[in-house]
Write a protein that holds these residues in place. Structure first.
Motif, PDB file in Angstrom:
ATOM      1  N   GLN A 245       0.836  -1.066  -0.144  1.00 23.44           N
ATOM      2  CA  GLN A 245       0.011   0.085  -0.041  1.00 23.44           C
ATOM      3  C   GLN A 245       0.862   1.163   0.020  1.00 23.44           C
ATOM      4  N   ARG A 246       1.844   1.120   0.699  1.00 25.26           N
ATOM      5  CA  ARG A 246       2.605   2.478   0.861  1.00 25.26           C
ATOM      6  C   ARG A 246       3.562   2.658  -0.452  1.00 25.26           C
ATOM      7  N   GLY A 247       3.872   1.533  -1.368  1.00 22.80           N
ATOM      8  CA  GLY A 247       4.521   1.903  -2.436  1.00 22.80           C
ATOM      9  C   GLY A 247       3.440   2.050  -3.551  1.00 22.80           C
ATOM     10  N   ASN A 248       2.229   1.991  -3.564  1.00 18.69           N
ATOM     11  CA  ASN A 248       1.319   1.902  -4.803  1.00 18.69           C
ATOM     12  C   ASN A 248       1.176   3.248  -5.190  1.00 18.69           C
ATOM     13  N   ASP A 249       2.099   3.873  -5.756  1.00 18.39           N
ATOM     14  CA  ASP A 249       2.241   5.397  -6.027  1.00 18.39           C
ATOM     15  C   ASP A 249       2.041   5.617  -7.745  1.00 18.39           C
ATOM     16  N   ARG A 250       2.103   4.531  -8.291  1.00 22.19           N
ATOM     17  CA  ARG A 250       2.168   4.151  -9.957  1.00 22.19           C
ATOM     18  C   ARG A 250       0.794   3.583 -10.263  1.00 22.19           C
ATOM     19  N   GLU A 251      -0.269   3.721  -9.805  1.00 25.36           N
ATOM     20  CA  GLU A 251      -1.232   2.673 -10.040  1.00 25.36           C
ATOM     21  C   GLU A 251      -2.012   3.121 -11.389  1.00 25.36           C
TER      22      GLU A 251
END
Length: 390
Positions: A245-251
């Motif tokens: 969840q913390r790394g999901n910045d390029r959905e």
């Protein structure tokens, strides 16, 4: 050794005859050739029909050939099985009937982890698996006849080519030994299920479908096998899913994000995050992001898990399986999940009846029959320590 059919023995000869004509790739100088046999499927009904059958001309078996190739940087290499498989995108209605693989090695070498994963997830235009993971045979053969000692493991000079090709196609000289004229290679006959256990629950889904299923799985209950500690399991899954969840910045690139967590024998937990790239193949695997810690810490890893942002467990993917098995982590435990559901036609509330079993297995269990290149690239004293089981 599983019995080979007459056709499979002839397939091996065809594969070797094609391989020895190839110039070896520039980096490894090691040739791999794969032949994928397939049959055409005829679509019945409307254009949206999923009813595909064999009939008439469609029953004729065809094949495509692929070989490995390597640029200067080894990560950009493509293996023979994938090189063959991508050609099927030009053949929309098809079903793979068998796969035959030969190499320069006198020993048979089965597909590596990347090929296994790629084969497992390949669909035809109707969204149906191109290969039956349980039944489609995968045959690998060595390059030296055990009876007449014909050795075609190396490149052949042009002057010797005709002679070797004649010996290869004419069959074994020692027919009196009961080999019916066929050369007797070392072989392995297996299936995809045997080579790639515990595939991702999203294997046959696109990104949107995966996200829908992931959200649905949030409501699922899980059962633990006797050897799995409940609190530890919950803690690791929570750490991995929070990392995802913390790394999901390029959905916008893909809706699914992965995270990994590993417990060391001093009870410390370290997490890793998948990094997505615009060119999908350049993305960084969540489990591989742990490699620096795995190799630098004096403590040994005890158990590892990979999940997505929804907490759905995914067995490590191909690159991570290869890394962990080849770098001496074969005994490390890995959390895997097997999902079950009830037919919605029989149960109106089927979504709440989904469940999954969580068990821990070893890295060796998720990477069975890993290709052994030791005879071609012997381990040196410098790296022997890193190859010891941990």
């Amino acid at each position: 050794m599983k019995h080979l059919t007459k056709e499979e023995k002839e397939d091996i000869v065809l594969a070797h005859a094609t391989r020895i004509k190839l110039i070896p790739p520039r980096q490894s100088s090691f040739r791999v050739l794969a032949i994928l046999y397939y049959k055409l499927l005829q679509q019945n009904g409307t254009s949206n029909s999923n009813n595909l059958t064999l009939s008439g001309e469609q029953e004729k078996e065809r094949y495509i050939i692929g070989c490995n190739d390597e640029p200067c940087y080894m990560n950009g290499s493509i293996c023979a099985e994938r090189a063959a498989l991508v050609q099927l995108r030009f053949i929309p209605y098809q079903k793979i009937t068998r796969i035959v693989i030969v190499t320069d090695s006198p020993e048979p070498i089965v597909p590596g982890c990347l090929c296994r994963e790629f084969l497992m997830g390949h669909l035809n235009i109707q969204g149906q698996p191109s290969i039956d993971p349980e039944r489609t045979p995968i045959v690998s053969a060595g390059s030296t006849c055990l009876v007449c000692d014909l050795n075609i493991s190396k490149s052949i000079d042009q002057d010797d080519n005709d002679s070797i090709m004649q010996k290869l196609k004419n069959g074994c000289l020692h027919q009196c030994l009961g080999h019916q004229g066929h050369h007797h290679w070392k072989t392995i006959k297996t299936t995809l299920n045997e080579l790639y256990p515990y595939p991702s629950p999203y294997t046959y889904l696109n990104g949107k479908e995966s996200a829908i299923l992931g959200k649905k799985r949030l409501k699922s209950v899980f059962h633990l096998t006797d050897n799995v500690d409940y609190e530890l399991c919950q803690q690791l899954i929570q750490c991995a899913s929070k990392a995802a969840q913390r790394g999901n910045d390029r959905e916008e690139l893909h809706p699914i994000q992965y995270g990994a967590a590993v417990l060391f024998d001093n009870d410390e937990i370290v997490t890793g995050i998948q990094r997505k790239c615009l060119e999908y193949g350049c993305s960084q695997d969540a489990v591989l992001q742990l490699s620096t810690m795995l190799e630098s810490k004096p403590q040994q890893p005890k158990i590892l898990v990979q999940t997505d942002q929804y907490g759905v467990i995914h067995t490590p993917f191909a690159t991570a399986r290869a890394y962990l098995s080849e770098f001496g982590y074969g005994r490390c435990r890995v959390l895997v999940a097997q999902y079950h559901s009830i037919d919605s036609n029989e149960h109106e509330d089927a979504a709440k009846e989904e469940w999954y079993d969580i068990q821990d297995v070893s890295v060796d269990d998720i990477s069975p029959s890993a290709p052994d290149m030791g005879s071609l690239h012997p381990t040196t004293d410098k790296n022997a320590k890193s190859q010891q089981p941990r």
